[in-house]
Write an enzyme that holds these catalytic residues in place. Structure first.
Site, PDB file in Angstrom:
ATOM      1  N   SER A   8       0.846  -1.196   0.000  1.00 53.60           N
ATOM      2  CA  SER A   8       0.000   0.000   0.000  1.00 53.60           C
ATOM      3  C   SER A   8       0.878   1.240   0.000  1.00 53.60           C
ATOM      4  O   SER A   8       1.680   1.449   0.917  1.00 53.60           O
ATOM      5  CB  SER A   8      -0.893   0.023   1.235  1.00 53.60           C
ATOM      6  OG  SER A   8      -1.451   1.318   1.376  1.00 53.60           O
ATOM      7  N   HIS A  31      -1.147  -1.273  -4.316  1.00 53.35           N
ATOM      8  CA  HIS A  31      -2.428  -1.009  -3.648  1.00 53.35           C
ATOM      9  C   HIS A  31      -2.542   0.500  -3.388  1.00 53.35           C
ATOM     10  O   HIS A  31      -1.681   1.097  -2.742  1.00 53.35           O
ATOM     11  CB  HIS A  31      -2.482  -1.788  -2.334  1.00 53.35           C
ATOM     12  CG  HIS A  31      -3.785  -1.704  -1.618  1.00 53.35           C
ATOM     13  ND1 HIS A  31      -4.881  -2.488  -1.936  1.00 53.35           N
ATOM     14  CD2 HIS A  31      -4.190  -0.937  -0.570  1.00 53.35           C
ATOM     15  CE1 HIS A  31      -5.889  -2.203  -1.134  1.00 53.35           C
ATOM     16  NE2 HIS A  31      -5.497  -1.259  -0.295  1.00 53.35           N
ATOM     17  N   ASP A  33      -4.859   3.486  -1.860  1.00 59.66           N
ATOM     18  CA  ASP A  33      -5.954   3.749  -0.922  1.00 59.66           C
ATOM     19  C   ASP A  33      -6.533   5.129  -1.155  1.00 59.66           C
ATOM     20  O   ASP A  33      -5.864   6.142  -0.962  1.00 59.66           O
ATOM     21  CB  ASP A  33      -5.426   3.653   0.516  1.00 59.66           C
ATOM     22  CG  ASP A  33      -5.157   2.222   0.925  1.00 59.66           C
ATOM     23  OD1 ASP A  33      -6.082   1.399   0.810  1.00 59.66           O
ATOM     24  OD2 ASP A  33      -4.020   1.924   1.339  1.00 59.66           O
ATOM     25  N   MET A  35      -9.306   7.809  -0.017  1.00 60.77           N
ATOM     26  CA  MET A  35     -10.164   8.148   1.139  1.00 60.77           C
ATOM     27  C   MET A  35     -10.743   9.547   0.959  1.00 60.77           C
ATOM     28  O   MET A  35     -10.026  10.461   0.556  1.00 60.77           O
ATOM     29  CB  MET A  35      -9.330   8.126   2.425  1.00 60.77           C
ATOM     30  CG  MET A  35      -8.605   6.823   2.657  1.00 60.77           C
ATOM     31  SD  MET A  35      -7.625   6.924   4.163  1.00 60.77           S
ATOM     32  CE  MET A  35      -6.825   5.322   4.129  1.00 60.77           C
ATOM     33  N   HIS A  64      -8.381   0.793  -4.020  1.00 57.23           N
ATOM     34  CA  HIS A  64      -9.306   0.525  -2.917  1.00 57.23           C
ATOM     35  C   HIS A  64     -10.041   1.814  -2.595  1.00 57.23           C
ATOM     36  O   HIS A  64      -9.467   2.741  -2.020  1.00 57.23           O
ATOM     37  CB  HIS A  64      -8.468   0.009  -1.728  1.00 57.23           C
ATOM     38  CG  HIS A  64      -9.236  -0.181  -0.454  1.00 57.23           C
ATOM     39  ND1 HIS A  64      -8.607  -0.386   0.758  1.00 57.23           N
ATOM     40  CD2 HIS A  64     -10.570  -0.210  -0.184  1.00 57.23           C
ATOM     41  CE1 HIS A  64      -9.510  -0.524   1.707  1.00 57.23           C
ATOM     42  NE2 HIS A  64     -10.704  -0.418   1.166  1.00 57.23           N
ATOM     43  N   MET A  66     -12.295   3.965  -0.570  1.00 58.96           N
ATOM     44  CA  MET A  66     -12.945   4.197   0.722  1.00 58.96           C
ATOM     45  C   MET A  66     -13.671   5.528   0.623  1.00 58.96           C
ATOM     46  O   MET A  66     -13.290   6.526   1.252  1.00 58.96           O
ATOM     47  CB  MET A  66     -11.896   4.194   1.846  1.00 58.96           C
ATOM     48  CG  MET A  66     -11.375   2.803   2.156  1.00 58.96           C
ATOM     49  SD  MET A  66      -9.837   2.817   3.094  1.00 58.96           S
ATOM     50  CE  MET A  66      -8.680   2.995   1.741  1.00 58.96           C
ATOM     51  N   MET A 137     -11.252  -6.387   5.250  1.00 59.78           N
ATOM     52  CA  MET A 137     -10.433  -5.484   6.075  1.00 59.78           C
ATOM     53  C   MET A 137     -10.056  -6.175   7.385  1.00 59.78           C
ATOM     54  O   MET A 137     -10.920  -6.733   8.077  1.00 59.78           O
ATOM     55  CB  MET A 137     -11.198  -4.190   6.391  1.00 59.78           C
ATOM     56  CG  MET A 137     -11.471  -3.282   5.204  1.00 59.78           C
ATOM     57  SD  MET A 137     -10.040  -2.847   4.222  1.00 59.78           S
ATOM     58  CE  MET A 137      -9.007  -2.014   5.427  1.00 59.78           C
ATOM     59  N   ASP A 175      -6.379  -6.792   4.151  1.00 60.41           N
ATOM     60  CA  ASP A 175      -5.786  -5.455   4.177  1.00 60.41           C
ATOM     61  C   ASP A 175      -5.829  -4.905   5.595  1.00 60.41           C
ATOM     62  O   ASP A 175      -6.911  -4.709   6.154  1.00 60.41           O
ATOM     63  CB  ASP A 175      -6.591  -4.552   3.227  1.00 60.41           C
ATOM     64  CG  ASP A 175      -6.059  -3.137   3.123  1.00 60.41           C
ATOM     65  OD1 ASP A 175      -4.977  -2.847   3.675  1.00 60.41           O
ATOM     66  OD2 ASP A 175      -6.742  -2.315   2.476  1.00 60.41           O
TER      67      ASP A 175
HETATM   68  C1  DX5 Z   1      -6.339   1.225   5.604  1.00 65.33           C
HETATM   69  C2  DX5 Z   1      -5.875   0.945   4.199  1.00 65.33           C
HETATM   70  C3  DX5 Z   1      -4.743   0.011   4.137  1.00 65.33           C
HETATM   71  C4  DX5 Z   1      -3.478   0.480   4.810  1.00 65.33           C
HETATM   72  C5  DX5 Z   1      -2.711  -0.722   5.245  1.00 65.33           C
HETATM   73  O1  DX5 Z   1      -7.497   1.975   5.552  1.00 65.33           O
HETATM   74  O2  DX5 Z   1      -6.927   0.401   3.438  1.00 65.33           O
HETATM   75  O3  DX5 Z   1      -4.475  -0.384   2.798  1.00 65.33           O
HETATM   76  O4  DX5 Z   1      -2.683   1.265   3.974  1.00 65.33           O
HETATM   77  O5  DX5 Z   1      -1.622  -0.295   5.984  1.00 65.33           O
HETATM   78  P1  DX5 Z   1      -0.872  -1.247   7.017  1.00 65.33           P
HETATM   79  O6  DX5 Z   1      -0.357  -2.418   6.227  1.00 65.33           O
HETATM   80  O7  DX5 Z   1       0.190  -0.371   7.550  1.00 65.33           O
HETATM   81  O8  DX5 Z   1      -1.876  -1.665   8.050  1.00 65.33           O
HETATM   82 ZN    ZN Z   2      -6.422  -0.506   1.445  1.00 61.68          ZN
END
Ligand code: DX5
Ligand code: ZN
Length: 216
Positions: A8, A31, A33, A35, A64, A66, A137, A175
């Site tokens: 990620s 990956h 993320d 948000m 991903h 969110m 998750m 994840d």
């Molecule tokens: C959290 C994200 C993850 C995050 C994982 O909301 O969806 O992808 O980056 O990070 P680690 O591996 O540090 O938990």
């Molecule tokens: Zn993620």
């Protein structure tokens, strides 16, 4: 089983994103993320950044989302260069989740759903046949560097069993908090794609960490 690693870039240095994406070139997916500050209490990056990183790697971009009501934006993420796009089942009404998956497929991309920790495996059932990937998750979405929730493993196993019935080729991704100490539990439960943010980017030898996560 062939285990895939999806670092990620939430844990990368955003001022040096090209450099940090090149550091993970032995991985299987990047990956990404996304948000929005509404579906999760944090804001990360968006469509222009997906577009900007597309030319710097040959790896598939695993995006991903969110974000609230992702059906509004999935086509733009596909056009920006996403290869896989996943949407949270909690982020809209079912008809709009189905519509989002359909729009992603219409763009020729792989589509999937994501389940937050408090969402039961059964919530995935209406979508399983439409998915190329299901993401479970193992932390509350919103932040990197949180503690792995081992109590999600029965849900991973349950989803693997459900997928084996209706869609055996579907990938199953985990994840949050995944590191070398927690990867075996995920793999044993049936996950084949492991997301790892802080574990990868904090490693002094990133290719070695990716290899260790993949091979156990
Ligand atoms: C959290 C994200 C993850 C995050 C994982 O909301 O969806 O992808 O980056 O990070 P680690 O591996 O540090 O938990
Ligand atoms: Zn993620």
């Amino acid at each position: 089983m062939n285990i895939k690693i999806a670092p990620s870039i939430l844990s990368a240095d955003f001022a040096n994103l090209e450099r940090d994406i090149r550091k993970i070139d032995t991985a299987d997916y990047v990956h990404v993320d996304i948000m929005d500050g509404e579906f999760v209490p944090n804001i990360s990056i968006g469509i222009p950044v997906v577009k900007a990183i597309r030319p710097v790697t040959d790896l598939p971009l695993d995006v991903h989302l969110m974000i609230a009501k992702p059906v509004r934006y999935v086509e733009q993420f596909c056009d920006a260069g996403a290869d896989l796009v996943t949407v949270h089942v909690e982020s809209d009404f079912p008809e709009n989740i189905h519509a989002a998956l359909e729009k992603i497929h219409a763009k020729g991309k792989r589509a999937g759903i994501v389940l937050k920790p408090n969402t039961r495996a059964e919530a995935a059932l209406p979508y399983l046949k439409e998915c190329d990937i299901v993401l479970v998750m193992t932390v509350e979405p919103g932040f990197g560097g949180q503690k792995f929730m081992a109590d999600m493993m029965p849900k991973v196993a349950q989803l693997r069993a459900m997928l084996d019935e209706v869609n055996p080729d579907c990938e199953l991704e985990v994840d949050g908090g995944v590191d070398t100490a927690t990867r075996d539990a995920c793999v044993n439960a049936g996950a084949n794609v492991l997301v790892a943010g802080s574990a990868v980017y904090k490693a002094s030898d990133i290719p070695a960490k990716i290899k260790a996560l993949r091979e156990g």
